[in-house]
Write an enzyme that holds these catalytic residues in place. Sequence first.
Site, PDB file in Angstrom:
ATOM      1  N   LYS A   1       6.752   5.317  -3.020  1.00  0.00           N
ATOM      2  CA  LYS A   1       5.308   5.526  -3.249  1.00  0.00           C
ATOM      3  C   LYS A   1       5.068   6.308  -4.544  1.00  0.00           C
ATOM      4  O   LYS A   1       4.236   5.943  -5.364  1.00  0.00           O
ATOM      5  CB  LYS A   1       4.670   6.262  -2.074  1.00  0.00           C
ATOM      6  CG  LYS A   1       3.170   6.097  -2.071  1.00  0.00           C
ATOM      7  CD  LYS A   1       2.460   7.211  -1.363  1.00  0.00           C
ATOM      8  CE  LYS A   1       1.940   8.209  -2.364  1.00  0.00           C
ATOM      9  NZ  LYS A   1       1.463   9.439  -1.791  1.00  0.00           N
TER      10      LYS A   1
ATOM     11  N   ASP B   1      -0.595   4.895   0.527  1.00  0.00           N
ATOM     12  CA  ASP B   1      -0.570   6.202   1.181  1.00  0.00           C
ATOM     13  C   ASP B   1      -1.207   6.067   2.569  1.00  0.00           C
ATOM     14  O   ASP B   1      -1.519   4.960   3.008  1.00  0.00           O
ATOM     15  CB  ASP B   1      -1.274   7.263   0.324  1.00  0.00           C
ATOM     16  CG  ASP B   1      -2.793   7.068   0.297  1.00  0.00           C
ATOM     17  OD1 ASP B   1      -3.265   6.003   0.775  1.00  0.00           O
ATOM     18  OD2 ASP B   1      -3.490   7.962  -0.177  1.00  0.00           O
TER      19      ASP B   1
END
Length: 208
Positions: A124, A142
Amino acid sequence: MKQLTKKEKVLRIIQILNKLYPKVPIPLKHKNPFTLLVAVVLSGQSTDKSVNKVTPTLFKLAGTPEKMAKLTVSKIREIIKPVGLSPTKSKNIKALSQIISKKHAGQVPSNFEELEALPGVGHKTASVVMSQAFGQPAFPVDTHIHRLAHRWGLSSGKNVVQTEKDLKRLFPQDLWNKLHLQMIYFGREHCPARGHDEKKCPICSKFG
Ligand code: SF4
């Protein structure tokens, strides 16, 4: 109102998000790819707001990998303490700065493999840097984006890996970089983890 197909939903979501968020400033304060990388590492399990409070002091002292690598872990830790998880994050920031200055000639690498090899940098974080620092197509997922993708019926992925795959399949690649930020803004402002009113919602109310 008739139920929309996934494709129709996608088009409608793009339209609504473009109207609500025509411009998408990057939420984390930074000056270059290195300071963005450090800010993203700091933001893990913390709010952008708390990160933005500590980074001006940190970057004034050490705005380059070389300078950051020279700080002691305890100095970094002292500055970033309010963000949380400071023992681990300070070690990672020092270590990744050392690697970038020695192995990458002071430049943050602009590919997933080398980014994800840095301490404290997962997929991420690497995706955020690829997208926001280098303008490469990426879709960082997220918790907000994961939640929205589920609630909008666009993914039933149990984890962010599957959700990322589903979203990449559904949305055109040239929109990913803007869209992930629009979704984060929308999630924060309109689609809280608890308590939501489908009738008043600017998106779900349009799904039928
Ligand atoms: S109704 Fe709105 S707030 Fe609720 S899930 Fe849908 S988008 Fe999110």
